[in-house]
Enzyme design. Sequence first.
Site, mmCIF file in Angstrom:
data_model
loop_
_atom_site.group_PDB
_atom_site.id
_atom_site.type_symbol
_atom_site.label_atom_id
_atom_site.label_comp_id
_atom_site.label_asym_id
_atom_site.label_seq_id
_atom_site.Cartn_x
_atom_site.Cartn_y
_atom_site.Cartn_z
ATOM 1 C CG LEU A 136 5.096 -7.523 5.305
ATOM 2 C CD1 LEU A 136 4.905 -8.300 6.715
ATOM 3 C CD2 LEU A 136 3.844 -6.838 5.199
ATOM 4 C CB ALA A 137 8.468 -1.288 6.773
ATOM 5 C CE1 TYR A 169 17.625 0.543 7.643
ATOM 6 C CE2 TYR A 169 19.026 -1.339 7.149
ATOM 7 C CZ TYR A 169 17.843 -0.611 7.074
ATOM 8 O OH TYR A 169 16.747 -1.234 6.500
ATOM 9 C CB ALA A 221 1.230 -9.366 6.221
ATOM 10 C CB VAL A 255 11.155 10.422 1.872
ATOM 11 C CG1 VAL A 255 10.358 10.808 3.272
ATOM 12 C CG2 VAL A 255 12.328 11.296 1.967
ATOM 13 C CB SER A 303 -0.902 0.051 0.973
ATOM 14 O OG SER A 303 -0.214 -0.348 2.435
ATOM 15 C CE1 TYR A 355 12.543 1.358 -3.481
ATOM 16 C CE2 TYR A 355 12.811 1.553 -1.022
ATOM 17 C CZ TYR A 355 13.392 1.863 -2.242
ATOM 18 O OH TYR A 355 14.518 2.733 -2.601
HETATM 19 P P1 NAI Z 1 6.404 1.454 4.077
HETATM 20 O O1 NAI Z 1 6.191 1.896 5.529
HETATM 21 O O2 NAI Z 1 6.163 2.581 2.853
HETATM 22 O O3 NAI Z 1 5.418 0.415 3.774
HETATM 23 C C1 NAI Z 1 5.228 -0.816 4.487
HETATM 24 C C2 NAI Z 1 4.068 -1.756 4.092
HETATM 25 O O4 NAI Z 1 3.986 -2.856 4.751
HETATM 26 C C3 NAI Z 1 2.800 -1.031 3.954
HETATM 27 O O5 NAI Z 1 1.944 -1.556 2.886
HETATM 28 C C4 NAI Z 1 1.861 -1.486 5.210
HETATM 29 O O6 NAI Z 1 0.578 -1.597 5.106
HETATM 30 C C5 NAI Z 1 2.711 -2.923 5.388
HETATM 31 N N1 NAI Z 1 2.375 -3.508 6.605
HETATM 32 C C6 NAI Z 1 3.178 -3.065 7.918
HETATM 33 N N2 NAI Z 1 2.693 -4.060 8.787
HETATM 34 C C7 NAI Z 1 1.792 -4.874 8.195
HETATM 35 C C8 NAI Z 1 1.127 -6.049 8.660
HETATM 36 N N3 NAI Z 1 1.311 -6.472 9.912
HETATM 37 N N4 NAI Z 1 0.333 -6.655 7.976
HETATM 38 C C9 NAI Z 1 0.082 -6.460 6.551
HETATM 39 N N5 NAI Z 1 0.946 -5.446 5.970
HETATM 40 C C10 NAI Z 1 1.724 -4.575 6.753
HETATM 41 O O7 NAI Z 1 8.136 1.003 4.165
HETATM 42 P P2 NAI Z 1 9.066 0.834 3.127
HETATM 43 O O8 NAI Z 1 10.266 2.040 3.187
HETATM 44 O O9 NAI Z 1 8.652 0.861 1.820
HETATM 45 O O10 NAI Z 1 9.853 -0.561 3.395
HETATM 46 C C11 NAI Z 1 9.513 -1.816 2.626
HETATM 47 C C12 NAI Z 1 10.892 -2.631 2.648
HETATM 48 O O11 NAI Z 1 11.739 -1.843 2.019
HETATM 49 C C13 NAI Z 1 11.292 -2.856 4.085
HETATM 50 O O12 NAI Z 1 11.799 -4.268 4.293
HETATM 51 C C14 NAI Z 1 12.530 -1.781 4.241
HETATM 52 O O13 NAI Z 1 13.422 -2.387 5.058
HETATM 53 C C15 NAI Z 1 12.993 -1.874 2.788
HETATM 54 N N6 NAI Z 1 13.835 -0.647 2.401
HETATM 55 C C16 NAI Z 1 13.388 0.550 2.503
HETATM 56 C C17 NAI Z 1 14.262 1.461 2.301
HETATM 57 C C18 NAI Z 1 13.794 2.996 2.573
HETATM 58 O O14 NAI Z 1 14.595 3.934 2.575
HETATM 59 N N7 NAI Z 1 12.615 3.586 2.922
HETATM 60 C C19 NAI Z 1 15.679 1.517 1.561
HETATM 61 C C20 NAI Z 1 15.887 -0.114 1.258
HETATM 62 C C21 NAI Z 1 14.930 -1.090 1.738
#
Ligand code: NAI
Length: 395
Positions: free
Chosen positions: A139-140, A235, A112, A275, A50, A53
């Site tokens: 997931l995050a 990190y 999830a 971000v 949602s 990434y």
């Molecule tokens: P985000 O916070 O934008 O998205 C997280 C997603 O997980 C959302 O769709 C949310 O609804 C879902 N979610 C959270 N808890 C849940 C649950 N219990 N059940 C179902 N859905 C759930 O996070 P972002 O930043 O896109 O992170 C996604 C991945 O990318 C993570 O593994 C993060 O470590 C990785 N990542 C992020 C970077 C960044 O700079 N933002 C850089 C490199 C990797």
Amino acid sequence: MIIKPKVRGFVCVTAHPEGCAAHVQEWINCVQTRGPIKQGPKKVLVIGSSTGYGLASRITAAFGSGAATLGVFYERPSEEGRPATPGWYNTIAFTRAARAAGLYAKNINGDAFSNEIKQQTLDTIKTDLGQIDLVVYSLASPRRIHPTTGAVHKSVLKPVGQSYTNKTVDTDKGVVSSVTIEPANEQEIADTAAVMGGEDWEMWMSALSEANLLAPGAQSVAYSYIGPDVTWAIYKNGTIGLAKNDLERAARNIDSLLKLKGGGRAFISVNKALVTQASSAIPVVPLYIAILYKVMKAHGTHEGCIEQICRLFAEQMYNGKSPAFDEAGRARVDDWEMRPEIQDAVRQIWPAVTTENLGTETDIAGYRSEFLKLFGFGLSGVNYEAETEPHIAML
Ligand code: NAI
């Protein structure tokens, strides 16, 4: 109601429905401008679809290669005059656009990590899609209720072994200060790995495999981050980094499973710091991102989530060859971020940044506008003075 941003520290507690829709449309336009991804995925499950990434992965699969997508996420609807969370509005906007384009798009809102949501997802795939050829695990989450033990694990963002002091920025107030973070204890390290490590990804993939819902050659990818040494204590070598090591362990197991299931593969993609709601909660990292944005924009190499995932799909996963893995078997779309000239420039700026020169030495303005966009604010063509209906039913 008229919805304005209400920023509280590193979160915004309001979101704008039309603004989120405009943001999703920007990402769709970006994918369409780049043209079709030949040999792209056709039936895709995105876990964490949602925002950030995961949303970028879903949009790239749907609008880059015409994929049917099933999204799993955990978002709150609008209640008692409060707007919904942005992922709620993003998903509705995506689903409308995908269906208008003749694409299958269904959504499952719930935890999830739970057996119930996994079962609901398996049932939907069985009924609607037969088998899937890509699983994106994005997931995050701050916590996980373990489906078998019932234990509640809470993730923390702390160093491991010793305390860590560095600069940080309050992105809302624009104040640069020094922060000291005490090291995590053993329980916090284990809890963070239980939330952000690989066990749940493995549970998903075993369940899909046992139910025979993975097409021959199916792929799965999860996302990680490494970054420069200025952020390592919090990190790469911190609690989140140890959890990501566990995610890499899981990737190797899932890779074996998929290879046995007909020549598929699973791997980690190391992505750029951007971000998102998840990254804005990490101490020190937002200051690094604000500097990084300035440097990468000056070099013409800045990318957002959608450009990152387009590059991952088009140039690594679906270009007819195996991805160009690093020595640890990871795909790297953080390559432009980690270029020596980019990191040298960041390293030069870092020690000199103060509250007074934050606006000139960093791209704090770009950081803030990206942050507000996550909640649907600051998009062109949206009338933020107009009444809007916050209550929209999930599709
Ligand atoms: P985000 O916070 O934008 O998205 C997280 C997603 O997980 C959302 O769709 C949310 O609804 C879902 N979610 C959270 N808890 C849940 C649950 N219990 N059940 C179902 N859905 C759930 O996070 P972002 O930043 O896109 O992170 C996604 C991945 O990318 C993570 O593994 C993060 O470590 C990785 N990542 C992020 C970077 C960044 O700079 N933002 C850089 C490199 C990797």
